[in-house]
Motif scaffolding. Structure first.
Motif, PDB file in Angstrom:
ATOM      1  N   ARG A  37       0.833  -1.206   0.000  1.00  0.00           N
ATOM      2  CA  ARG A  37       0.000   0.000   0.000  1.00  0.00           C
ATOM      3  C   ARG A  37       0.865   1.252   0.000  1.00  0.00           C
ATOM      4  O   ARG A  37       0.587   2.209  -0.726  1.00  0.00           O
ATOM      5  N   ALA A  38       1.918   1.262   0.798  1.00  0.00           N
ATOM      6  CA  ALA A  38       2.794   2.432   0.877  1.00  0.00           C
ATOM      7  C   ALA A  38       3.577   2.630  -0.415  1.00  0.00           C
ATOM      8  O   ALA A  38       3.783   3.764  -0.855  1.00  0.00           O
ATOM      9  N   THR A  39       4.006   1.543  -1.036  1.00  0.00           N
ATOM     10  CA  THR A  39       4.732   1.640  -2.306  1.00  0.00           C
ATOM     11  C   THR A  39       3.840   2.242  -3.382  1.00  0.00           C
ATOM     12  O   THR A  39       4.264   3.101  -4.165  1.00  0.00           O
ATOM     13  N   GLU A  40       2.579   1.802  -3.430  1.00  0.00           N
ATOM     14  CA  GLU A  40       1.626   2.366  -4.385  1.00  0.00           C
ATOM     15  C   GLU A  40       1.414   3.851  -4.124  1.00  0.00           C
ATOM     16  O   GLU A  40       1.321   4.655  -5.059  1.00  0.00           O
ATOM     17  N   ALA A  41       1.331   4.228  -2.854  1.00  0.00           N
ATOM     18  CA  ALA A  41       1.104   5.631  -2.507  1.00  0.00           C
ATOM     19  C   ALA A  41       2.273   6.503  -2.936  1.00  0.00           C
ATOM     20  O   ALA A  41       2.083   7.609  -3.465  1.00  0.00           O
ATOM     21  N   ALA A  42       3.498   6.033  -2.719  1.00  0.00           N
ATOM     22  CA  ALA A  42       4.676   6.808  -3.113  1.00  0.00           C
ATOM     23  C   ALA A  42       4.682   7.050  -4.616  1.00  0.00           C
ATOM     24  O   ALA A  42       5.114   8.111  -5.090  1.00  0.00           O
ATOM     25  N   ARG A  43       4.187   6.082  -5.373  1.00  0.00           N
ATOM     26  CA  ARG A  43       4.134   6.210  -6.836  1.00  0.00           C
ATOM     27  C   ARG A  43       2.933   7.026  -7.300  1.00  0.00           C
ATOM     28  O   ARG A  43       3.053   7.887  -8.177  1.00  0.00           O
ATOM     29  N   ASP A  44       1.757   6.768  -6.702  1.00  0.00           N
ATOM     30  CA  ASP A  44       0.512   7.285  -7.264  1.00  0.00           C
ATOM     31  C   ASP A  44       0.071   8.641  -6.718  1.00  0.00           C
ATOM     32  O   ASP A  44      -0.580   9.406  -7.442  1.00  0.00           O
ATOM     33  N   LEU A  45       0.351   8.955  -5.461  1.00  0.00           N
ATOM     34  CA  LEU A  45      -0.137  10.219  -4.904  1.00  0.00           C
ATOM     35  C   LEU A  45       0.394  11.440  -5.654  1.00  0.00           C
ATOM     36  O   LEU A  45      -0.376  12.354  -5.968  1.00  0.00           O
ATOM     37  N   PRO A  46       1.699  11.491  -5.976  1.00  0.00           N
ATOM     38  CA  PRO A  46       2.158  12.645  -6.769  1.00  0.00           C
ATOM     39  C   PRO A  46       1.517  12.697  -8.155  1.00  0.00           C
ATOM     40  O   PRO A  46       1.187  13.779  -8.651  1.00  0.00           O
ATOM     41  N   LYS A  47       1.314  11.528  -8.786  1.00  0.00           N
ATOM     42  CA  LYS A  47       0.666  11.501 -10.096  1.00  0.00           C
ATOM     43  C   LYS A  47      -0.778  11.978 -10.005  1.00  0.00           C
ATOM     44  O   LYS A  47      -1.260  12.699 -10.879  1.00  0.00           O
ATOM     45  N   ALA A  48      -1.473  11.580  -8.936  1.00  0.00           N
ATOM     46  CA  ALA A  48      -2.854  11.998  -8.765  1.00  0.00           C
ATOM     47  C   ALA A  48      -2.958  13.503  -8.585  1.00  0.00           C
ATOM     48  O   ALA A  48      -3.883  14.140  -9.102  1.00  0.00           O
ATOM     49  N   GLU A  49      -2.009  14.083  -7.870  1.00  0.00           N
ATOM     50  CA  GLU A  49      -2.012  15.533  -7.683  1.00  0.00           C
ATOM     51  C   GLU A  49      -1.759  16.251  -9.007  1.00  0.00           C
ATOM     52  O   GLU A  49      -2.406  17.260  -9.309  1.00  0.00           O
ATOM     53  N   ARG A  50      -0.852  15.716  -9.826  1.00  0.00           N
ATOM     54  CA  ARG A  50      -0.602  16.325 -11.143  1.00  0.00           C
ATOM     55  C   ARG A  50      -1.828  16.182 -12.043  1.00  0.00           C
ATOM     56  O   ARG A  50      -2.143  17.090 -12.819  1.00  0.00           O
ATOM     57  N   LEU A  51      -2.525  15.052 -11.944  1.00  0.00           N
ATOM     58  CA  LEU A  51      -3.749  14.876 -12.730  1.00  0.00           C
ATOM     59  C   LEU A  51      -4.808  15.884 -12.298  1.00  0.00           C
ATOM     60  O   LEU A  51      -5.486  16.485 -13.151  1.00  0.00           O
ATOM     61  N   ALA A  52      -4.960  16.085 -10.998  1.00  0.00           N
ATOM     62  CA  ALA A  52      -5.931  17.070 -10.506  1.00  0.00           C
ATOM     63  C   ALA A  52      -5.608  18.459 -11.049  1.00  0.00           C
ATOM     64  O   ALA A  52      -6.511  19.204 -11.457  1.00  0.00           O
ATOM     65  N   ASP A  53      -4.337  18.806 -11.077  1.00  0.00           N
ATOM     66  CA  ASP A  53      -3.931  20.118 -11.607  1.00  0.00           C
ATOM     67  C   ASP A  53      -4.258  20.232 -13.100  1.00  0.00           C
ATOM     68  O   ASP A  53      -4.762  21.267 -13.565  1.00  0.00           O
ATOM     69  N   ALA A  54      -3.964  19.163 -13.857  1.00  0.00           N
ATOM     70  CA  ALA A  54      -4.220  19.182 -15.297  1.00  0.00           C
ATOM     71  C   ALA A  54      -5.722  19.287 -15.581  1.00  0.00           C
ATOM     72  O   ALA A  54      -6.147  20.013 -16.491  1.00  0.00           O
ATOM     73  N   LEU A  55      -6.530  18.582 -14.801  1.00  0.00           N
ATOM     74  CA  LEU A  55      -7.977  18.643 -15.003  1.00  0.00           C
ATOM     75  C   LEU A  55      -8.539  19.999 -14.584  1.00  0.00           C
ATOM     76  O   LEU A  55      -9.473  20.512 -15.217  1.00  0.00           O
ATOM     77  N   TYR A  56      -7.974  20.589 -13.553  1.00  0.00           N
ATOM     78  CA  TYR A  56      -8.430  21.921 -13.161  1.00  0.00           C
ATOM     79  C   TYR A  56      -8.205  22.923 -14.286  1.00  0.00           C
ATOM     80  O   TYR A  56      -9.075  23.769 -14.567  1.00  0.00           O
ATOM     81  N   GLN A  57      -7.059  22.850 -14.940  1.00  0.00           N
ATOM     82  CA  GLN A  57      -6.784  23.756 -16.063  1.00  0.00           C
ATOM     83  C   GLN A  57      -7.828  23.576 -17.161  1.00  0.00           C
ATOM     84  O   GLN A  57      -8.225  24.545 -17.823  1.00  0.00           O
ATOM     85  N   LEU A  58      -8.308  22.350 -17.333  1.00  0.00           N
ATOM     86  CA  LEU A  58      -9.325  22.075 -18.344  1.00  0.00           C
ATOM     87  C   LEU A  58     -10.643  22.773 -18.007  1.00  0.00           C
ATOM     88  O   LEU A  58     -11.350  23.243 -18.901  1.00  0.00           O
ATOM     89  N   THR A  59     -10.979  22.866 -16.732  1.00  0.00           N
ATOM     90  CA  THR A  59     -12.247  23.505 -16.346  1.00  0.00           C
ATOM     91  C   THR A  59     -12.269  24.992 -16.678  1.00  0.00           C
ATOM     92  O   THR A  59     -13.345  25.572 -16.844  1.00  0.00           O
ATOM     93  N   LEU A  60     -11.110  25.604 -16.791  1.00  0.00           N
ATOM     94  CA  LEU A  60     -11.059  27.050 -17.035  1.00  0.00           C
ATOM     95  C   LEU A  60     -11.610  27.417 -18.405  1.00  0.00           C
ATOM     96  O   LEU A  60     -12.026  28.557 -18.624  1.00  0.00           O
ATOM     97  N   ASN A  61     -11.625  26.448 -19.330  1.00  0.00           N
ATOM     98  CA  ASN A  61     -12.118  26.708 -20.680  1.00  0.00           C
ATOM     99  C   ASN A  61     -13.511  26.132 -20.935  1.00  0.00           C
ATOM    100  O   ASN A  61     -13.959  26.082 -22.082  1.00  0.00           O
ATOM    101  N   CYS A  62     -14.181  25.703 -19.870  1.00  0.00           N
ATOM    102  CA  CYS A  62     -15.506  25.110 -20.050  1.00  0.00           C
ATOM    103  C   CYS A  62     -16.537  26.201 -20.301  1.00  0.00           C
ATOM    104  O   CYS A  62     -16.680  27.123 -19.485  1.00  0.00           O
ATOM    105  N   PRO A  63     -17.305  26.115 -21.407  1.00  0.00           N
ATOM    106  CA  PRO A  63     -18.301  27.146 -21.704  1.00  0.00           C
ATOM    107  C   PRO A  63     -19.646  26.909 -21.003  1.00  0.00           C
ATOM    108  O   PRO A  63     -20.529  27.766 -21.063  1.00  0.00           O
TER     109      PRO A  63
END
Length: 230
Positions: free
Chosen positions: A131-157
């Motif tokens: 579980r900890a190994t997965e977290a070390a790998r996935d938590l930073p990726k999940a945060e980057r995904l959240a940031d990328a998706l947030y940028q997408l919302t800025l252009n939503c009409p």
């Protein structure tokens, strides 16, 4: 090792790490263990029943706000790792990439230490390490995904249900069911949602995302995004 409290175990663990780690690395360990204490004191009492709950309640009512860690056996640490890595670090902590990765690395080291000192058995150690190994790998990726998706919302009409043919706002995280380059699908056969390639490269089927989605102009739009839960 004779039975010890959570507080005693975490303090001994940090004392040993202080002797072997560079100061900057140790600061990450100290920060993560501090957050783990906060998580356990805040949510750990939900696990308790019987005599353990009564002991915690007496200490807490006497003014010990950290009673879960000061009163409970260190074996409870293992039971709190999913809460800590799967919820607390994502929802309750404004953490950067370094600390998110460290949360997995430090808990992995802690699980090994607990097993080495006989606090948890090898089966629990193996599960916690995974579980900890997965977290070390996935938590930073999940945060980057959240940031990328947030940028997408800025252009939503689309900004209101009245402007959409369908409006999805369930208030609970939705599971990603399928990923293709530049596209995501969510549970309930919702998709494809057009996304930047960097977002689809980060996303994983099975991850959950708090989103508001709208269908308009013959396509899906991301209106709002919250946390990503790997």
């Amino acid at each position: 090792m004779a039975p010890i409290t959570i507080d005693e175990a975490l303090s001994r663990f940090l004392d040993e790490q202080r002797e072997r780690l560079a100061p900057r690395t140790f600061r990450n360990y100290d920060d993560v263990i501090g957050l783990l204490r906060d998580c356990m004191n805040g949510y750990g009492p939900n696990l308790l029943s019987g005599a353990d709950h009564d002991r915690w309640r007496r200490a807490y009512d006497d003014g010990d706000e950290d009673a879960f860690c000061t009163q409970m056996d260190a074996s409870y640490i293992d039971s709190m790792l999913d809460e800590f890595l799967g919820y607390f670090m994502i929802r309750k902590v404004m953490a950067g990439q370094e600390l998110l990765q460290a949360s997995g690395t430090v808990t992995k080291k802690l699980v090994g230490w607990l097993a080495e000192h006989g606090v948890i058995d090898q089966a629990a150690a193996a599960s916690g390490t995974e579980r900890a190994t997965e977290a070390a790998r996935d938590l930073p990726k999940a945060e980057r995904l959240a940031d990328a998706l947030y940028q997408l919302t800025l252009n939503c009409p689309v900004r209101s249900p009245e402007a959409a043919g369908r409006w999805i706002d369930d208030g609970i995280p939705m599971q990603i069911t399928k990923v293709e380059p530049g596209k995501l699908w969510f549970q309930g056969d919702i998709g494809p949602l057009p996304v930047p390639r960097k977002a689809s490269e980060l996303a994983q089927p099975g991850w959950r995302v708090t989103v508001v989605l709208a269908f308009a102009q013959n396509r899906w739009w991301l209106v709002e995004v919250g946390n990503v839960y790997p």
